[in-house]
Design a protein around this motif. Structure first.
Motif, PDB file in Angstrom:
ATOM      1  N   UNK A  67     -25.698 -35.062  -9.409  1.00 32.27           N
ATOM      2  CA  UNK A  67     -24.241 -34.986  -9.273  1.00 32.27           C
ATOM      3  C   UNK A  67     -23.537 -36.244  -9.740  1.00 32.27           C
ATOM      4  N   UNK A  68     -24.058 -37.417  -9.406  1.00 28.55           N
ATOM      5  CA  UNK A  68     -23.408 -38.662  -9.854  1.00 28.55           C
ATOM      6  C   UNK A  68     -23.428 -38.781 -11.372  1.00 28.55           C
ATOM      7  N   UNK A  69     -24.452 -38.278 -11.999  1.00 27.05           N
ATOM      8  CA  UNK A  69     -24.512 -38.294 -13.460  1.00 27.05           C
ATOM      9  C   UNK A  69     -23.468 -37.389 -14.083  1.00 27.05           C
ATOM     10  N   UNK A  70     -23.168 -36.278 -13.417  1.00 25.85           N
ATOM     11  CA  UNK A  70     -22.171 -35.345 -13.948  1.00 25.85           C
ATOM     12  C   UNK A  70     -20.767 -35.912 -13.885  1.00 25.85           C
ATOM     13  N   UNK A  71     -20.524 -36.832 -12.973  1.00 27.61           N
ATOM     14  CA  UNK A  71     -19.181 -37.407 -12.833  1.00 27.61           C
ATOM     15  C   UNK A  71     -18.720 -38.053 -14.126  1.00 27.61           C
ATOM     16  N   UNK A  72     -19.629 -38.662 -14.864  1.00 26.38           N
ATOM     17  CA  UNK A  72     -19.262 -39.369 -16.095  1.00 26.38           C
ATOM     18  C   UNK A  72     -19.155 -38.460 -17.305  1.00 26.38           C
ATOM     19  N   UNK A  73     -19.478 -37.185 -17.154  1.00 25.02           N
ATOM     20  CA  UNK A  73     -19.367 -36.251 -18.269  1.00 25.02           C
ATOM     21  C   UNK A  73     -17.966 -35.655 -18.276  1.00 25.02           C
ATOM     22  N   UNK A  74     -17.277 -35.704 -19.427  1.00 31.38           N
ATOM     23  CA  UNK A  74     -15.888 -35.238 -19.491  1.00 31.38           C
ATOM     24  C   UNK A  74     -15.697 -33.787 -19.043  1.00 31.38           C
ATOM     25  N   UNK A  75     -16.617 -32.923 -19.349  1.00 34.87           N
ATOM     26  CA  UNK A  75     -16.460 -31.508 -19.022  1.00 34.87           C
ATOM     27  C   UNK A  75     -16.630 -31.247 -17.532  1.00 34.87           C
ATOM     28  N   UNK A  76     -17.586 -31.922 -16.894  1.00 32.47           N
ATOM     29  CA  UNK A  76     -17.927 -31.626 -15.507  1.00 32.47           C
ATOM     30  C   UNK A  76     -17.335 -32.599 -14.500  1.00 32.47           C
ATOM     31  N   UNK A  77     -17.027 -33.794 -14.930  1.00 29.60           N
ATOM     32  CA  UNK A  77     -16.570 -34.835 -14.013  1.00 29.60           C
ATOM     33  C   UNK A  77     -15.352 -34.453 -13.207  1.00 29.60           C
ATOM     34  N   UNK A  78     -14.396 -33.801 -13.845  1.00 29.99           N
ATOM     35  CA  UNK A  78     -13.166 -33.434 -13.138  1.00 29.99           C
ATOM     36  C   UNK A  78     -13.449 -32.478 -11.982  1.00 29.99           C
TER      37      UNK A  78
END
Length: 99
Positions: A67-78
């Motif tokens: 989950x913390x890794x997804x935060x930095x991805x533009x598509x999933x972070x929001x």
């Protein structure tokens, strides 16, 4: 001997780069392959504040190390940062994220 050392170093570099390409995370000495698309069952809970399904909670627990890794991805972070997502995490027993 130098050749063997060079081969070992090359192997480690290839291994580490392949982990980065697959979004893999090592947690408790186990390799977890991160796949944000597996969180699709949580979409209704995140978009509409509805109660997360059993399948959503199972996927959240499986993907928790990612989950913390997804935060930095533009598509999933929001979505991961949203209040609705944090309510779903809480409802599924996922502790607050500290990334």
């Amino acid at each position: 001997m130098k050749f063997t050392g060079a081969i070992c170093i090359a192997f480690v570099i290839i291994l580490l780069s392949s982990l980065a390409l697959t979004n893999a995370v090592v947690e408790d000495e186990k390799l977890v392959v991160c796949n944000p698309k597996e969180l699709e069952p949580c979409s209704p809970a995140v978009k509409t504040r509805s109660k997360p399904s059993t399948q959503c909670c199972a996927m959240l627990k499986k993907e928790e190390p990612c989950l913390c890794g997804y935060i930095n991805e533009p598509v999933y972070g929001q979505y991961i940062k949203s209040n609705n997502a944090h309510k779903a995490f809480s409802a599924c027993g996922i502790p607050p994220l500290h990334c």
